[in-house]
Scaffold this active site. Structure first.
Site, PDB file in Angstrom:
ATOM      1  N   ASP A 273      -7.082  -7.330  13.878  1.00 31.42           N
ATOM      2  CA  ASP A 273      -6.648  -8.665  14.277  1.00 31.42           C
ATOM      3  C   ASP A 273      -7.457  -9.174  15.472  1.00 31.42           C
ATOM      4  O   ASP A 273      -7.959 -10.303  15.471  1.00 31.42           O
ATOM      5  CB  ASP A 273      -5.148  -8.664  14.602  1.00 31.42           C
ATOM      6  CG  ASP A 273      -4.715  -7.428  15.398  1.00 31.42           C
ATOM      7  OD1 ASP A 273      -5.588  -6.737  15.968  1.00 31.42           O
ATOM      8  OD2 ASP A 273      -3.506  -7.160  15.449  1.00 31.42           O
TER       9      ASP A 273
ATOM     10  N   ASP B  38       0.825  -1.214   0.000  1.00 31.02           N
ATOM     11  CA  ASP B  38       0.000   0.000   0.000  1.00 31.02           C
ATOM     12  C   ASP B  38       0.861   1.266   0.000  1.00 31.02           C
ATOM     13  O   ASP B  38       0.387   2.354   0.360  1.00 31.02           O
ATOM     14  CB  ASP B  38      -0.916   0.019   1.236  1.00 31.02           C
ATOM     15  CG  ASP B  38      -2.205  -0.754   1.005  1.00 31.02           C
ATOM     16  OD1 ASP B  38      -2.424  -1.202  -0.122  1.00 31.02           O
ATOM     17  OD2 ASP B  38      -2.990  -0.909   1.965  1.00 31.02           O
TER      18      ASP B  38
END
Length: 533
Positions: A290, A137
């Site tokens: 997460d 990214d």
């Protein structure tokens, strides 16, 4: 000065009188409001802090007892679950190995991108059963070009490595991981291992982790332990090592052994892709995607395994700026996730009541919220104020219980036990930022979804120091001066002086040391100072 003439005689009487009047009025106002207003409020604050401290103490004591029992009597994961090493089959060859996807999310990782890509490509797993996906990214075109060329270099050696980019950074890391799983060339993969850009797993990482997933269909995640290549770089990295070693040695181990649940650490873990899909996939609603996935998968009935001897080397943030941003994300995210998921956990019917209580009370409320708040409010605000208002605090709360909690925290890193006292002072300073971030997450305020990638230095600092011609660091006031810390240093210094003059419990010793720590952090003398070009 003429004999007999004092300095006081040179000051106009009107000024002296005015000064004494102001001091007297302030003292009078303080005495008027102290008894009916300040003291009752402060006593209430003390009781609240004592309740929070006892909650944290019981939690730490419980964890300490359980980890001793786990080490002495619990079976190791290889005995609790089916485990058998995967080897080549004479008839079907490499097809005995399941197809594994490796995902490496990146964002302008100039200093470390080669490390993670190289470590992933050197994993001891058949190359035809491995797909490596670099999710870049980066916004810097030069870095993107370097990462792509590194992928091409490994691809020329016969590795199935794909360089993947997106049009925008929507969803940040969660968005990149989610997008990566949609690619057609990963549809045949059963498991996905995730490694951040600075992580370097050992070559046998998959051979030790995958059998737990392949032979136990109820297991969704195998989490490894982080080790730190730069723990000795500075005192701040040693402090981080102490905190994180306790997290892995105690919290993750206890969660795995007792409830088969713990928070996914975002990296150095291997997931069953079917479990990710059943849980709803990656979501970007908080900065802890997460933990979000782990909680949702656990509510679906999936089990997790933590392997303390399955390790991956990584880098700790060594600049205070990077560490502060990381701690904001790690404190704000869980609080925000708690706000969004608490009712979902309560209404869930697939897990036991005992596990719900564990997740809501122990995992979220005590560890992610209470631990930050009691550290900051009690030791940095309420305790100093009790000195000014002559409110008694029990010694067991001010001294004994904190000492026991600190001792229990030290079990993860025995080599740093001599740094324990400074670790307390540093953690108190950081509790200021963690508490602020926790409130932002709970209230879902402006910075609740702020995502700043933790800066990794790799060998950058070493290379700069070895460069020809010494460069004088550029001093930037905004990067080095932290007014909030300096404000608390001034407050604690005043309380320390007052206690030294009028106090009875010698709290000025602790307050003076805490003042020094806040001051050092406030002036930026913490962590690695990177010279600016």
């Amino acid at each position: 000065m003429a004999e007999g003439v004092t300095a006081k005689a040179l000051i106009p009487e009107t000024f002296q009188g005015a000064r004494e009047d102001i001091a007297g009025q302030i003292g009078l106002i303080w005495e008027l409001v102290k008894a009916p207003l300040i003291v009752p409020v402060l006593k209430f604050a003390v009781y609240v802090c004592l309740a929070m401290e006892l909650m944290l103490f019981v939690e730490r004591l419980y964890m300490g007892v359980v980890i001793i029992l786990v080490k002495l009597f619990w079976k190791k994961p290889e005995k609790r679950y089916k485990f058998e090493p995967i080897g080549e089959d004479l008839e079907i060859g490499n097809e005995a190995f399941p197809v594994v996807l490796i995902q490496i999310p990146m964002f302008n990782e100039k200093e470390v991108y080669k490390i993670s890509i190289g470590a992933a490509c050197n994993l001891s797993w058949p190359s035809d059963r491995l797909v490596i996906q670099v999710l870049d990214d980066s916004t810097d075109p030069l870095i993107k070009d370097m990462v792509e060329k590194e992928c091409q270099r490994w691809a020329s050696k016969g590795l199935n490595i794909r360089y993947q980019i997106r049009e925008n950074r929507g969803g940040y890391k969660a968005g990149a991981l989610k997008e990566g799983l949609k690619r057609d060339y990963v549809k045949h993969c059963e498991y996905v291992a995730i490694f951040d850009a600075d992580f370097r797993p050992e070559p046998d990482y998959l051979r030790r982790a995958i059998p737990f997933l392949a032979l136990n269909p109820q297991i969704a995640l195998v989490q490894g332990r982080w080790r730190f290549v730069n723990a000795d770089e500075c005192l701040m990295t040693r402090m981080q090592e102490m905190s994180l070693d306790y997290h892995f040695t105690v919290e993750q181990e206890v969660g795995s052994a007792t409830h088969a649940f713990f928070g996914f650490n975002g990296t150095a873990g291997v997931w069953r892709i079917a479990a990710i899909n059943e849980a709803g996939g990656w979501k970007d609603r908080t900065t802890v995607e997460d933990m979000d996935l782990a909680v949702r998968a656990s509510l679906k009935g999936w089990k997790f395994v933590y392997l303390g001897d399955l390790q991956a080397k990584s880098e700790l943030p060594s600049t205070f700026k990077a560490f502060r941003f990381q701690q904001h994300r790690w404190s704000c995210g869980p609080a925000n996730l708690f706000r969004k998921m608490v009712m979902e956990i309560i209404r869930n019917k697939k897990v036991t009541l005992f596990k719900k209580v564990y997740v809501i009370y122990s995992f979220f409320f005590v560890r992610k919220i209470i631990a930050h708040m009691v550290t900051f409010f009690f030791f940095c605000v309420v305790l100093p104020l009790t000195i000014l208002a002559d409110v008694d605090v029990p010694k067991w709360a001010a001294i004994y219980i904190p000492c026991i909690i600190t001792t229990l925290n030290s079990v993860g890193t025995p080599r740093s036990i001599h740094l324990l006292f400074y670790w307390i002072l540093f953690e108190n300073v950081m509790s200021l930022h963690r508490t602020k971030a926790t409130f932002i997450g709970l209230l879902e305020a402006g910075r609740a979804n702020e995502w700043v990638v933790t800066e990794k230095l790799g060998d950058a600092l070493k290379n700069k120091s070895n460069a020809k011609g010494p460069k004088r660091p550029i001093f930037r006031i905004g990067d080095r001066i932290h007014l909030l810390e300096l404000g608390f240093a001034a407050f604690l210094f005043f309380c320390a002086c007052y206690d030294f003059l009028y106090g009875k419990n010698n709290y000025f010793i602790y307050l003076s040391l805490q003042t020094i720590t806040f001051t050092l952090v406030g002036f930026g003398y913490i962590g690695t100072i990177v010279p600016s070009s």
